[in-house]
Structure formats: structure tokens, C-alpha cells
Design a protein around this motif. Structure first.
Motif, mmCIF file in Angstrom:
data_model
loop_
_atom_site.group_PDB
_atom_site.id
_atom_site.type_symbol
_atom_site.label_atom_id
_atom_site.label_comp_id
_atom_site.label_asym_id
_atom_site.label_seq_id
_atom_site.Cartn_x
_atom_site.Cartn_y
_atom_site.Cartn_z
ATOM 1 N N GLU A 37 1.261 12.119 17.255
ATOM 2 C CA GLU A 37 0.738 13.491 17.142
ATOM 3 C C GLU A 37 -0.539 13.493 16.305
ATOM 4 O O GLU A 37 -1.514 14.177 16.632
ATOM 5 N N THR A 65 1.198 9.013 13.129
ATOM 6 C CA THR A 65 2.049 9.221 14.314
ATOM 7 C C THR A 65 1.189 9.485 15.552
ATOM 8 O O THR A 65 -0.019 9.733 15.452
ATOM 9 N N THR A 117 5.930 -1.031 2.922
ATOM 10 C CA THR A 117 6.099 -2.383 3.467
ATOM 11 C C THR A 117 5.639 -3.442 2.461
ATOM 12 O O THR A 117 4.622 -3.251 1.776
ATOM 13 N N LEU A 128 1.070 4.933 0.135
ATOM 14 C CA LEU A 128 0.435 6.215 0.418
ATOM 15 C C LEU A 128 1.501 7.287 0.663
ATOM 16 O O LEU A 128 1.479 8.358 0.073
ATOM 17 N N THR A 129 2.474 6.956 1.536
ATOM 18 C CA THR A 129 3.463 7.946 1.977
ATOM 19 C C THR A 129 4.417 8.332 0.846
ATOM 20 O O THR A 129 4.857 7.488 0.065
ATOM 21 N N GLY A 177 3.545 12.708 4.248
ATOM 22 C CA GLY A 177 3.420 11.567 5.164
ATOM 23 C C GLY A 177 2.161 11.742 5.995
ATOM 24 O O GLY A 177 1.076 11.321 5.594
ATOM 25 N N SER A 178 2.288 12.444 7.135
ATOM 26 C CA SER A 178 1.108 12.721 7.964
ATOM 27 C C SER A 178 0.056 13.449 7.136
ATOM 28 O O SER A 178 -1.140 13.187 7.248
ATOM 29 N N PHE A 235 8.981 4.427 2.260
ATOM 30 C CA PHE A 235 8.728 3.602 3.465
ATOM 31 C C PHE A 235 7.626 2.571 3.199
ATOM 32 O O PHE A 235 6.724 2.413 4.017
ATOM 33 N N PHE A 259 0.867 -1.181 0.000
ATOM 34 C CA PHE A 259 0.000 0.000 0.000
ATOM 35 C C PHE A 259 0.899 1.225 0.000
ATOM 36 O O PHE A 259 1.629 1.466 0.970
ATOM 37 N N GLU A 270 1.411 4.297 10.179
ATOM 38 C CA GLU A 270 -0.060 4.386 10.063
ATOM 39 C C GLU A 270 -0.636 5.508 10.929
ATOM 40 O O GLU A 270 -1.714 5.374 11.503
HETATM 41 C C1 LIG Z 1 9.007 0.926 8.870
HETATM 42 C C2 LIG Z 1 7.932 1.751 8.235
HETATM 43 C C3 LIG Z 1 6.993 1.148 7.413
HETATM 44 C C4 LIG Z 1 6.012 1.915 6.769
HETATM 45 N N1 LIG Z 1 5.135 1.310 5.900
HETATM 46 C C5 LIG Z 1 4.311 2.092 5.142
HETATM 47 C C6 LIG Z 1 3.504 1.511 4.115
HETATM 48 O O1 LIG Z 1 3.487 0.292 3.913
HETATM 49 N N2 LIG Z 1 2.754 2.333 3.340
HETATM 50 C C7 LIG Z 1 2.746 3.691 3.510
HETATM 51 O O2 LIG Z 1 2.058 4.385 2.761
HETATM 52 N N3 LIG Z 1 3.482 4.271 4.500
HETATM 53 C C8 LIG Z 1 4.268 3.500 5.303
HETATM 54 N N4 LIG Z 1 5.045 4.083 6.292
HETATM 55 C C9 LIG Z 1 5.012 5.541 6.439
HETATM 56 C C10 LIG Z 1 4.368 6.049 7.724
HETATM 57 O O3 LIG Z 1 2.986 5.863 7.701
HETATM 58 C C11 LIG Z 1 4.781 7.522 7.858
HETATM 59 O O4 LIG Z 1 6.168 7.526 8.179
HETATM 60 C C12 LIG Z 1 3.994 8.264 8.910
HETATM 61 O O5 LIG Z 1 2.656 8.430 8.527
HETATM 62 C C13 LIG Z 1 4.595 9.659 9.196
HETATM 63 O O6 LIG Z 1 4.844 10.365 8.020
HETATM 64 P P1 LIG Z 1 6.296 11.026 7.778
HETATM 65 O O7 LIG Z 1 7.304 9.970 8.026
HETATM 66 O O8 LIG Z 1 6.287 11.684 6.461
HETATM 67 O O9 LIG Z 1 6.433 12.103 8.921
HETATM 68 P P2 LIG Z 1 5.920 13.640 8.850
HETATM 69 O O10 LIG Z 1 4.513 13.672 8.423
HETATM 70 O O11 LIG Z 1 6.917 14.439 8.102
HETATM 71 O O12 LIG Z 1 5.993 14.034 10.388
HETATM 72 C C14 LIG Z 1 7.201 14.413 11.028
HETATM 73 C C15 LIG Z 1 6.838 14.791 12.460
HETATM 74 O O13 LIG Z 1 5.956 15.938 12.454
HETATM 75 C C16 LIG Z 1 4.770 15.624 13.155
HETATM 76 N N5 LIG Z 1 3.652 16.323 12.526
HETATM 77 C C17 LIG Z 1 3.297 16.344 11.216
HETATM 78 N N6 LIG Z 1 2.212 17.097 11.046
HETATM 79 C C18 LIG Z 1 1.849 17.540 12.259
HETATM 80 C C19 LIG Z 1 0.806 18.378 12.739
HETATM 81 N N7 LIG Z 1 -0.128 18.890 11.921
HETATM 82 N N8 LIG Z 1 0.748 18.643 14.068
HETATM 83 C C20 LIG Z 1 1.671 18.141 14.909
HETATM 84 N N9 LIG Z 1 2.689 17.356 14.527
HETATM 85 C C21 LIG Z 1 2.769 17.066 13.209
HETATM 86 C C22 LIG Z 1 4.627 14.112 13.054
HETATM 87 O O14 LIG Z 1 3.783 13.593 14.066
HETATM 88 C C23 LIG Z 1 6.080 13.696 13.213
HETATM 89 O O15 LIG Z 1 6.430 13.692 14.570
HETATM 90 C C24 LIG Z 1 5.972 3.310 6.988
HETATM 91 C C25 LIG Z 1 6.896 3.916 7.841
HETATM 92 C C26 LIG Z 1 7.865 3.159 8.450
HETATM 93 C C27 LIG Z 1 8.867 3.860 9.335
#
Ligand SMILES: Cc1cc2nc3c(=O)[nH]c(=O)nc-3n(C[C@H](O)[C@H](O)[C@H](O)COP(=O)(O)OP(=O)(O)OC[C@H]3O[C@@H](n4cnc5c(N)ncnc54)[C@H](O)[C@@H]3O)c2cc1C
Length: 392
Positions: free
Chosen positions: A380, A378, A158, A125-126, A131-132, A156, A123, A376
Motif C-alpha cells: 500500500e 508495504t 532484524t 525504525l519501526t 510503522g508505515s 520487528f 536498523f 521496508e
Molecule cells: C520479519 C520482519 C522484519 C522487519 N525488520 C525490520 C527492521 O529491521 N527494521 C525496522 O525498522 N523495521 C522492520 N520491520 C518492520 C516493517 O518495515 C513494518 O512492519 C512495515 O513498514 C509496516 O509497518 P507496520 O507493521 O507498523 O504496519 P502498519 O503501518 O500498521 O500498517 C498496517 C496496514 O495498514 C496499511 N496502511 C498504513 N497506512 C496506510 C495508508 N496511509 N494508506 C493505506 N494503507 C495504509 C499498511 O499498508 C498495512 O497493510 C520488519 C517487519 C517484519 C515483519
């Protein structure tokens, strides 16, 4: 109110508990050390029917409920969270969107292999800059001569790069006016199925991760990657709603995974505290250690209860997700992931210097749990969702 598991649910839990103890646990340390994907374990989980647990029998599923899947994920993750996430992502992120939103042709084409565990689906999405804020997706898919032409990147992801990976569902901007995203430009977001081996679809080398070493995670790139128009999942423009729904189940399942690791931390710490002597007695006789263990046991049980409640509400509300399910999913994911983090921290502390060494599994648990607070959604993001549902 009855908190007892049904006979069927208890049978799934016991089957997975035995399998985890006899097959997954003995392999976990080596898979972690060698950063190796456990193909044989995945094959056996397929034979046990775990990949098809919550799906209709019509496509090869077991017709069990969502709580049964959570019980399976909890028990497998108690032995190895990397294997647990492989199962969780394959079912909740890989097969579920196709099952829940796919056309009959898409279901017939992919589900039998996915539900048997012969193939894995990912899947995507990211993205590097989304990401978030997943609605800010930049990957584009343009319809030309009956084909989607996809350009962009995902990260990222899986289960996309194993020898048995069959493809990925990606979200992409397919036009304007969808009203689906929150990124201000009213993008239409659709989910599109891309099979492995499609020209222009590249699975890039895997990451060097802190934990989950037995799981498979890669970045993806798409360069003029062409797939048939019929590969849109369900209907065009449905991508945003589909991924929100997909993440709902996924979050509850990550909560179950977290409970499994928290339980493993408690199991290991209880055993160690009874055998380790200091000042002429087992450290388990020290109140400071007893209080740590008591808190771990209480928080793990509370997190488990939240998972059961959320899974049951999600199961009963399949189709449209209610605010109650959204709230329970966010709360259970948040509480269970943070519980697993505290439990792993205390488990290492109880093991003293040995806890810092890879000779005991708690070092692996400590490395593995951090991502529970990230994947899936964070912590936050979960707090934001809860606050929004409180009307804030
Ligand atoms: C091992 C692993 C496997 C994964 N597998 C998948 C997968 O199969 N498919 C997929 O699509 N994704 C996958 N992911 C991605 C994962 O869902 C994202 O890493 C996660 O949603 C966070 O997005 P980001 O890493 O871009 O962090 P960011 O969104 O850049 O966030 C960085 C920091 O800022 C904070 N933040 C962001 N916005 C806000 C806000 N509005 N208010 C307060 N704080 C905020 C976040 O909480 C975090 O602490 C995986 C990640 C990992 C590490």
C-alpha cells in the motif's frame, strides 16, 4: 541500451549461485525447521566478501556496485530467503547508513567488522505505533550532560539479537523544529547508534514468525539508555532524510530477494511438473500447468529487469535521491514482491497436496514470501508513493 551484466557483476552472480547451491540450499530446510540462525553460513558469506560488496575499499569493502549486491541477494534468497534477508538487512539497513552518513570516527569504529561479516548491525525504525507512518516515531532521546538519554521501543528489528550483533541505529525524536517528520508536531528526528551491551538497551525475546525462520527478529526497549552525544549518526536532525534514503536502497534489495524466491518457485515447479504423472502423462504436458509456468517465468524475468534498472539508477544517483529513483525503487519492490507471492502460490498449486507438506521446499517459499509485501514499506505504501510521484 545494454542489458548484459559486466564481467564483474556476472562473476559475483556466479560465485553466489554456486555458494547458494552448495552451502545454503543443503542447510535451508533444517534452519527453517529448527528456527535457527545460520552462523556458519554468515561466516562464509563474510569470507566471500558479500557484506562489503557495495562499499569503499577504504573500510574493507569490495568497491563493487549496488547491482552486484542485488545479484548476490537474489542468488542467496533463491536458496533461503531467511539467509537472504540477513544479508540484505546487514548491508542495506545496518552498514549502509553508517557508511553513507556516519562521521569518520563512526566509520572507523564499526565498518571494518560489519563489512567483513564478523559483526551485524541493525536498523530500528519501526515502533509499536509507528510503522508505515515512520515519521510518527515516539522514541525520545534527550541530550543531558553530553549524553543522549533514550527511552522508547522498537519492534520487528532484524539482526539485533544474534551472538554477533554489535548494535543498532535507531531513530528518535531529539527535539522540535526539525521539520523532518510528517506527524504534525514538527519533530526533530535524529538517528543514533546504540552498541549492544549498553545499559538500558534491551533486546527482547524473538518473535514466533510465519516465515524467514533462519533470520533474527526481535523487539527492542530503551529505558534511560545513555550513549555519548557523538553517537548521533552524521548530524543532529538528519534522521528522517537518512532513513528515507536508506529505505530506497533497501526496497530495491527486497525486490532482488523477491526475484530470488520467485525463481526458486519456478525451478521447483518445473522439475516437479516434469516428474509428476497424472492421467498417463507428466502434468507438464497439461496446458493449464504450462500456462502457470509460462506466467511465472515471464513475471520473474520482468521483475528481475526492474531490479536491474532500479539498482543501476540508484547506483548512479547515490547522494541525493531523485524522483526517478524513488519511482523505480517503489515499482520494483511492489512488482517483485507481488510476483514472488503469485509464484509461491502457483508453485504450491502445481505440487498439489505435496505442496502443502513441508517435504517439498515450496511450502517454505509460500510462508517466506508474504513478508516481502510488508517489510521496508508495504504494498500500500509503495502504491501511495507511486501515486504521489504521479502528482496525485
Ligand atoms: C520479519 C520482519 C522484519 C522487519 N525488520 C525490520 C527492521 O529491521 N527494521 C525496522 O525498522 N523495521 C522492520 N520491520 C518492520 C516493517 O518495515 C513494518 O512492519 C512495515 O513498514 C509496516 O509497518 P507496520 O507493521 O507498523 O504496519 P502498519 O503501518 O500498521 O500498517 C498496517 C496496514 O495498514 C496499511 N496502511 C498504513 N497506512 C496506510 C495508508 N496511509 N494508506 C493505506 N494503507 C495504509 C499498511 O499498508 C498495512 O497493510 C520488519 C517487519 C517484519 C515483519
Amino acid at each position: 541500451m545494454d542489458f548484459a551484466l559486466s564481467q564483474e557483476q556476472a562473476a559475483v552472480r556466479d560465485l553466489c549461485r554456486d555458494f547458494a547451491r552448495e552451502v545454503v540450499s543443503p542447510a535451508a530446510e533444517e534452519l527453517d525447521r529448527e528456527h535457527r540462525f545460520g552462523y556458519d553460513i554468515v561466516r562464509q558469506m563474510g569470507d566471500l566478501g558479500l557484506f562489503g560488496l557495495p562499499f569503499s575499499e577504504q573500510y574493507g569493502g569490495a568497491g563493487a556496485d549496488f547491482l552486484s549486491l542485488c545479484l548476490a541477494i537474489e542468488e542467496i534468497s533463491r536458496a533461503d530467503a531467511g539467509v537472504g534477508i540477513t544479508l540484505e538487512a546487514a548491508v542495506c539497513l545496518g552498514a549502509a547508513p553508517i557508511h553513507d552518513f556516519g562521521t569518520e570516527e563512526q566509520k572507523q569504529a564499526w565498518l571494518p567488522d560489519l563489512l567483513a561479516g564478523r559483526k551485524l548491525w541493525a536498523f530500528g525504525l519501526t515502533e509499536p505505533h509507528a510503522g508505515s507512518d515512520a515519521g510518527a516515531t515516539k522514541t525520545r532521546a534527550d541530550l543531558r550532560n553530553g549524553e543522549w538519554v533514550i527511552n522508547g521501543a522498537k519492534q520487528f528489528i532484524t539482526n539485533c539479537g544474534t551472538d554477533i550483533s554489535a548494535g543498532v541505529t535507531i531513530t528518535a525524536v531529539t527535539g522540535k523544529g526539525g521539520g523532518g517528520a510528517r506527524n504534525g508536531d514538527d519533530a526533530e528526528i535524529s538517528a543514533i547508534l546504540v552498541a549492544n551491551g549498553t545499559k538500558g538497551y534491551h533486546v527482547l525475546p524473538g518473535y514466533r514468525k510465519l516465515g524467514w525462520h533462519s533470520s533474527d527478529t526481535h523487539p527492542l526497549s530503551f529505558e534511560d539508555c545513555r550513549v555519548p552525544e557523538a553517537n548521533v549518526l552524521g548530524s543532529r536532525g538528519g534522521g528522517y532524510r537518512q532513513f528515507l534514503h536508506t529505505l530506497m536502497g533497501g526496497r530495491i534489495a527486497i525486490a532482488a530477494l523477491s526475484v530470488g524466491v520467485a525463481q526458486a518457485c519456478l525451478d521447483a515447479s518445473l522439475a516437479y511438473a516434469k516428474e509428476r504423472h497424472a492421467f498417463g502423462a507428466p502434468i507438464s504436458k497439461q496446458q493449464a500447468i504450462q500456462f502457470k509456468l509460462a506466467d511465472m517465468a515471464m513475471e520473474t524475468e520482468l521483475a528481475r529487469t526492474m531490479v536491474y534498472r532500479a539498482a543501476t539508477a540508484y547506483q548512479n544517483g547515490t547522494g541525493e535521491t531523485t524522483d526517478e529513483v524513488r519511482m523505480l525503487a517503489a515499482m520494483s519492490k511492489l512488482y517483485a514482491s507481488e510476483t514472488s507471492k503469485r509464484a509461491a502460490d502457483q508453485a504450491v498449486q502445481i505440487h498439489g497436496g505435496y505442496g502443502f507438506m513441508e517435504d517439498y521446499p515450496v511450502a517454505r517459499y509460500w510462508r517466506d514470501v508474504k513478508v516481502n509485501e510488508i517489510g521496508e514499506g508495504t504494498s500500500e505504501v509503495q502504491r501511495m508513493l507511486i501515486a504521489r510521484l504521479l502528482g496525485l
